[in-house]
Scaffold this motif. Structure first.
Motif, PDB file in Angstrom:
ATOM      1  N   THR A   1       0.851  -1.190   0.000  1.00  0.00           N
ATOM      2  CA  THR A   1       0.000   0.000   0.000  1.00  0.00           C
ATOM      3  C   THR A   1       0.889   1.243   0.000  1.00  0.00           C
ATOM      4  O   THR A   1       2.086   1.173   0.308  1.00  0.00           O
ATOM      5  CB  THR A   1      -0.916   0.052   1.230  1.00  0.00           C
ATOM      6  OG1 THR A   1      -0.132   0.329   2.395  1.00  0.00           O
ATOM      7  CG2 THR A   1      -1.690  -1.242   1.416  1.00  0.00           C
TER       8      THR A   1
ATOM      9  N   GLY B   1     -11.869   1.269  -9.476  1.00  0.00           N
ATOM     10  CA  GLY B   1     -10.774   1.450  -8.525  1.00  0.00           C
ATOM     11  C   GLY B   1     -11.188   2.064  -7.197  1.00  0.00           C
ATOM     12  O   GLY B   1     -10.387   2.108  -6.265  1.00  0.00           O
TER      13      GLY B   1
ATOM     14  N   LYS C   1       3.363  -1.082 -10.947  1.00  0.00           N
ATOM     15  CA  LYS C   1       2.329  -1.547 -10.033  1.00  0.00           C
ATOM     16  C   LYS C   1       1.337  -0.427  -9.732  1.00  0.00           C
ATOM     17  O   LYS C   1       1.688   0.758  -9.749  1.00  0.00           O
ATOM     18  CB  LYS C   1       2.955  -2.075  -8.736  1.00  0.00           C
ATOM     19  CG  LYS C   1       3.739  -3.366  -8.937  1.00  0.00           C
ATOM     20  CD  LYS C   1       4.316  -3.894  -7.645  1.00  0.00           C
ATOM     21  CE  LYS C   1       5.043  -5.219  -7.874  1.00  0.00           C
ATOM     22  NZ  LYS C   1       5.617  -5.773  -6.619  1.00  0.00           N
ATOM     23  N   ALA C   2       0.101  -0.837  -9.469  1.00  0.00           N
ATOM     24  CA  ALA C   2      -0.935   0.142  -9.125  1.00  0.00           C
ATOM     25  C   ALA C   2      -0.633   0.776  -7.773  1.00  0.00           C
ATOM     26  O   ALA C   2       0.087   0.211  -6.933  1.00  0.00           O
ATOM     27  CB  ALA C   2      -2.300  -0.541  -9.091  1.00  0.00           C
TER      28      ALA C   2
ATOM     29  N   ILE D   1      -2.008   1.673  -4.223  1.00  0.00           N
ATOM     30  CA  ILE D   1      -3.052   1.145  -3.340  1.00  0.00           C
ATOM     31  C   ILE D   1      -3.152   2.018  -2.103  1.00  0.00           C
ATOM     32  O   ILE D   1      -2.185   2.171  -1.352  1.00  0.00           O
ATOM     33  CB  ILE D   1      -2.728  -0.310  -2.925  1.00  0.00           C
ATOM     34  CG1 ILE D   1      -2.582  -1.206  -4.155  1.00  0.00           C
ATOM     35  CG2 ILE D   1      -3.813  -0.848  -1.991  1.00  0.00           C
ATOM     36  CD1 ILE D   1      -1.986  -2.579  -3.838  1.00  0.00           C
TER      37      ILE D   1
ATOM     38  N   THR E   1     -13.414  -3.157  -5.693  1.00  0.00           N
ATOM     39  CA  THR E   1     -12.901  -2.100  -6.566  1.00  0.00           C
ATOM     40  C   THR E   1     -13.566  -2.036  -7.942  1.00  0.00           C
ATOM     41  O   THR E   1     -13.287  -1.118  -8.720  1.00  0.00           O
ATOM     42  CB  THR E   1     -11.390  -2.278  -6.754  1.00  0.00           C
ATOM     43  OG1 THR E   1     -11.133  -3.659  -7.087  1.00  0.00           O
ATOM     44  CG2 THR E   1     -10.643  -1.937  -5.480  1.00  0.00           C
TER      45      THR E   1
ATOM     46  N   ILE F   1      -7.113  -5.978  -7.190  1.00  0.00           N
ATOM     47  CA  ILE F   1      -6.137  -4.953  -7.555  1.00  0.00           C
ATOM     48  C   ILE F   1      -5.919  -4.957  -9.063  1.00  0.00           C
ATOM     49  O   ILE F   1      -6.009  -3.923  -9.726  1.00  0.00           O
ATOM     50  CB  ILE F   1      -4.790  -5.172  -6.830  1.00  0.00           C
ATOM     51  CG1 ILE F   1      -5.020  -5.321  -5.317  1.00  0.00           C
ATOM     52  CG2 ILE F   1      -3.839  -4.014  -7.115  1.00  0.00           C
ATOM     53  CD1 ILE F   1      -5.785  -4.201  -4.671  1.00  0.00           C
TER      54      ILE F   1
ATOM     55  N   LEU G   1     -12.525   0.381  -2.414  1.00  0.00           N
ATOM     56  CA  LEU G   1     -11.619  -0.671  -1.944  1.00  0.00           C
ATOM     57  C   LEU G   1     -11.857  -0.948  -0.466  1.00  0.00           C
ATOM     58  O   LEU G   1     -11.893  -0.033   0.358  1.00  0.00           O
ATOM     59  CB  LEU G   1     -10.167  -0.241  -2.155  1.00  0.00           C
ATOM     60  CG  LEU G   1      -9.083  -1.152  -1.578  1.00  0.00           C
ATOM     61  CD1 LEU G   1      -9.136  -2.547  -2.216  1.00  0.00           C
ATOM     62  CD2 LEU G   1      -7.699  -0.534  -1.764  1.00  0.00           C
TER      63      LEU G   1
ATOM     64  N   SER H   1      -8.754   3.057  -2.391  1.00  0.00           N
ATOM     65  CA  SER H   1      -8.786   3.144  -3.846  1.00  0.00           C
ATOM     66  C   SER H   1      -7.572   2.480  -4.465  1.00  0.00           C
ATOM     67  O   SER H   1      -6.533   2.305  -3.821  1.00  0.00           O
ATOM     68  CB  SER H   1      -8.841   4.609  -4.296  1.00  0.00           C
ATOM     69  OG  SER H   1      -7.651   5.292  -3.906  1.00  0.00           O
ATOM     70  N   VAL H   2      -7.735   2.117  -5.738  1.00  0.00           N
ATOM     71  CA  VAL H   2      -6.645   1.632  -6.589  1.00  0.00           C
ATOM     72  C   VAL H   2      -6.552   2.593  -7.762  1.00  0.00           C
ATOM     73  O   VAL H   2      -7.541   2.826  -8.460  1.00  0.00           O
ATOM     74  CB  VAL H   2      -6.921   0.206  -7.097  1.00  0.00           C
ATOM     75  CG1 VAL H   2      -5.861  -0.222  -8.118  1.00  0.00           C
ATOM     76  CG2 VAL H   2      -6.954  -0.779  -5.940  1.00  0.00           C
ATOM     77  N   THR H   3      -5.369   3.163  -7.971  1.00  0.00           N
ATOM     78  CA  THR H   3      -5.175   4.119  -9.059  1.00  0.00           C
ATOM     79  C   THR H   3      -3.900   3.785  -9.824  1.00  0.00           C
ATOM     80  O   THR H   3      -3.111   2.942  -9.396  1.00  0.00           O
ATOM     81  CB  THR H   3      -5.099   5.563  -8.527  1.00  0.00           C
ATOM     82  OG1 THR H   3      -4.052   5.644  -7.545  1.00  0.00           O
ATOM     83  CG2 THR H   3      -6.410   5.986  -7.879  1.00  0.00           C
TER      84      THR H   3
ATOM     85  N   HIS I   1      -6.963  -2.316 -12.255  1.00  0.00           N
ATOM     86  CA  HIS I   1      -5.733  -1.813 -12.872  1.00  0.00           C
ATOM     87  C   HIS I   1      -5.806  -1.976 -14.391  1.00  0.00           C
ATOM     88  O   HIS I   1      -5.476  -1.041 -15.148  1.00  0.00           O
ATOM     89  CB  HIS I   1      -4.540  -2.579 -12.298  1.00  0.00           C
ATOM     90  CG  HIS I   1      -3.211  -2.000 -12.658  1.00  0.00           C
ATOM     91  ND1 HIS I   1      -2.054  -2.749 -12.667  1.00  0.00           N
ATOM     92  CD2 HIS I   1      -2.845  -0.746 -13.044  1.00  0.00           C
ATOM     93  CE1 HIS I   1      -1.034  -1.988 -13.025  1.00  0.00           C
ATOM     94  NE2 HIS I   1      -1.484  -0.764 -13.256  1.00  0.00           N
TER      95      HIS I   1
END
Length: 541
Positions: free
Chosen positions: A70, A292, A407-408, A410, A477, A260, A295, A396-398, A264
């Motif tokens: 994260t 996203g 990698k996203a 987190i 997400t 995730i 979460l 959130s996942v961005t 993504h």
């Protein structure tokens, strides 16, 4: 199962995890359709992926886990929390703690109230039963003959027995089946294992299907995004051996890459919040703000207690002779410490006054760890973990940028809701009451973590902030709902895009009150039926 990448297939499933294996295996039951299953990781050849206690070695493995992190968590003193996710056939079901827990009936009925038609407990129970091969036999709530083996623990540790007695002493009912008529109470967990060996979704679903000529499983295939033709998902772009490859989907693409990776991939493909996509340099295909967002994850904090007597596995693992005996016990009888899941005994309890059903889950372990599963304390110890079941915090996942190999980002936002903080504090206080019972008196010497210094609520919360961590259940997400703002509709179709569905824990509108592997497999089972029904409708038209 061929390793070559076909140019096209009827259905392309991305991610050979809990849900993806179920989707691909069920779709390939029809010999008239061609199914390709893409997995970024390698085949599940490591023996540690099949020995139950192997999760201690695979969760943070450099190649078998994605080893996500994260971003710094504001409520956890800026700590970054490690999020291991499976990167092999079976996905996270190949490296998880094996517990078979569906959640509460109320979870699914709540989904239905949120507009997820067809997802009440009555609706999803047939898929749980169909997936299950229950060691105890079939019943109204359980199935036999399904791909997923569900069995009783083969090791009944005296400390785990004392934990169940301690819960009973505090007035909690004994519960022989957390997936039975009620979840509340204490008992032993059941696990996804057969004959002492782990039963991952790859073992359960792919092995029986591997001889089908219409199923192709491609490993070492890193999905880079969707092949978009206007508002239609026409296939998948991937990287394999350093080279770009494209596979077309004649009918549908199903994203089962997890909570995730599924959002993504949508974001990388230009499907998501337009403002965010523009900010990171991804051309907008479809403005879908909820991708996203929403979460959720289960958060845990753990007591470590020094014990006396022979029950702690710390002592056995510290001895070469002890290790040899453990290996022999597994080799000869498929029993003993090598079959231990990430929680032997458990308790589902209510700790907040307004809770109508359990709001905390306890995982009891007859060992204790300093940091990771590989670092046991140098004293005989046991662990009582408290995990909040229905967090109100949302993350959130961005995207970090348009590069699919990045990698996203987190943001879990743990403990950002006051209810979550109160629930975790009360959860730790109940864990301490369990350890102080007469049932544990013959075993307990002292609480080592957090110890006597955490004497009041403020100190307990400080301990939780400093040491609390994930219990590995990210979800939500790609929220499912009946409203236009949701990412997928109740048939798991991505809103505004043709030929694309999501089927994994990402679609959960709210995280289930328990472990997420069994529900993710259920989602895969139901998705396959939804896809088949849509194909029949097309033929009829």
């Amino acid at each position: 199962m061929s390793e070559a990448v076909p140019q096209s297939a009827d259905y392309v499933v991305v991610g050979a995890g809990s849900a993806g294996c179920a989707v691909a295996a069920r779709l390939s039951e029809d010999p008239a359709v061609r199914v390709v299953l893409l997995e970024a990781g390698a085949r599940d050849r490591s023996p540690w992926l099949h020995v139950p206690i192997g999760y201690a070695k695979t969760m943070y493995h450099p190649t078998l886990s994605w080893n996500l992190m994260t971003e710094p968590e504001p409520e956890l003193e800026g700590r970054r929390i490690a999020w291991p996710r499976g990167r092999t056939l079976g996905g996270s079901s190949a490296i998880n703690g094996l517990l078979y827990v569906r959640g509460q009936k109320e979870d699914y009925d709540h989904w239905r109230q949120l507009g997820c038609t067809g997802w009440s407990f009555e609706d999803v129970l047939p898929y749980f039963r169909r997936s299950e091969d229950q060691e105890r036999g079939a019943s109204a709530l359980h199935g036999t003959g399904g791909p997923l083996a569900v069995s009783d623990l083969r090791d009944r540790n005296p400390l785990a027995l004392a934990f169940i007695e301690a819960a009973a002493e505090l007035g909690f009912p004994r519960n022989p089946d957390f997936n039975g008529e009620q979840q509340e109470g204490a008992g032993f967990y059941q696990v996804t294992a057969r004959g002492g060996w782990r039963c991952s979704s790859a073992t359960a679903y792919l092995k029986p299907a591997r001889q089908r000529p219409n199923l192709t499983v491609v490993t070492d295939a890193h999905a880079a995004g969707l092949l978009m033709e206007g508002r239609r998902a026409a296939g998948v772009r991937l990287t394999r051996g350093g080279a770009p490859v494209t596979i077309r989907a004649e009918r549908e693409v199903i994203l089962s890459a997890g909570a995730i990776a599924s959002p993504h991939l949508l974001l990388l493909s230009g499907i998501g919040p337009a403002e965010h996509l523009q900010a990171v340099g991804v051309p907008v295909v479809h403005d879908l703000p909820a991708v996203g967002r929403n979460l959720q994850d289960h958060f845990q904090a753990r007591l470590a207690i020094r014990v006396k007597g022979p029950g702690s596995l710390n002592t056995r693992v510290a001895s070469l002779w002890g290790k040899a005996l453990m290996g022999a016990e597994f080799a000869l009888r498929r029993s003993g410490p090598l079959t231990v899941s990430a929680g032997t005994a458990g308790l589902f309890a209510r700790v907040l006054p307004g809770s109508a059903s359990p709001d905390v889950q306890y995982h009891f372990l007859p060992f204790s760890t300093a940091k990771t599963m590989l670092e046991l304390h140098d004293f005989p110890g046991m662990t009582i973990s408290a995990c909040q079941l229905r967090p109100e915090s949302r993350g959130s996942v961005t995207l970090a940028g348009p590069d699919p190999m990045q990698k996203a980002l987190i943001h879990a936002n743990y403990l950002s809701a006051e209810t979550d903080r109160r629930c975790m504090v009360e959860g730790i206080k109940l864990a301490r009451r369990l350890a102080a019972t007469r049932a544990f008196a013959p075993f307990v010497e002292e609480e080592v973590v957090p110890g006597a210094a955490a004497a009041d609520d403020a100190a307990i919360l400080d301990f939780i902030r400093r040491t609390g961590t994930t219990i590995y259940h990210p979800s939500g997400t790609c929220r499912m709902g009946g409203d236009p703002a949701s990412v997928v509709d109740p048939e798991l179709r991505v809103r505004g895009i043709e030929g694309l569905r999501v089927a994994d824990a990402a679609v959960m509108p709210t995280v289930v009150s328990g472990n997420t592997n069994a529900p993710s497999i259920m989602i895969g089972e139901k998705c396959a039926d939804l896809v088949k029904a849509a194909a029949r409708q097309r033929l009829a038209a």
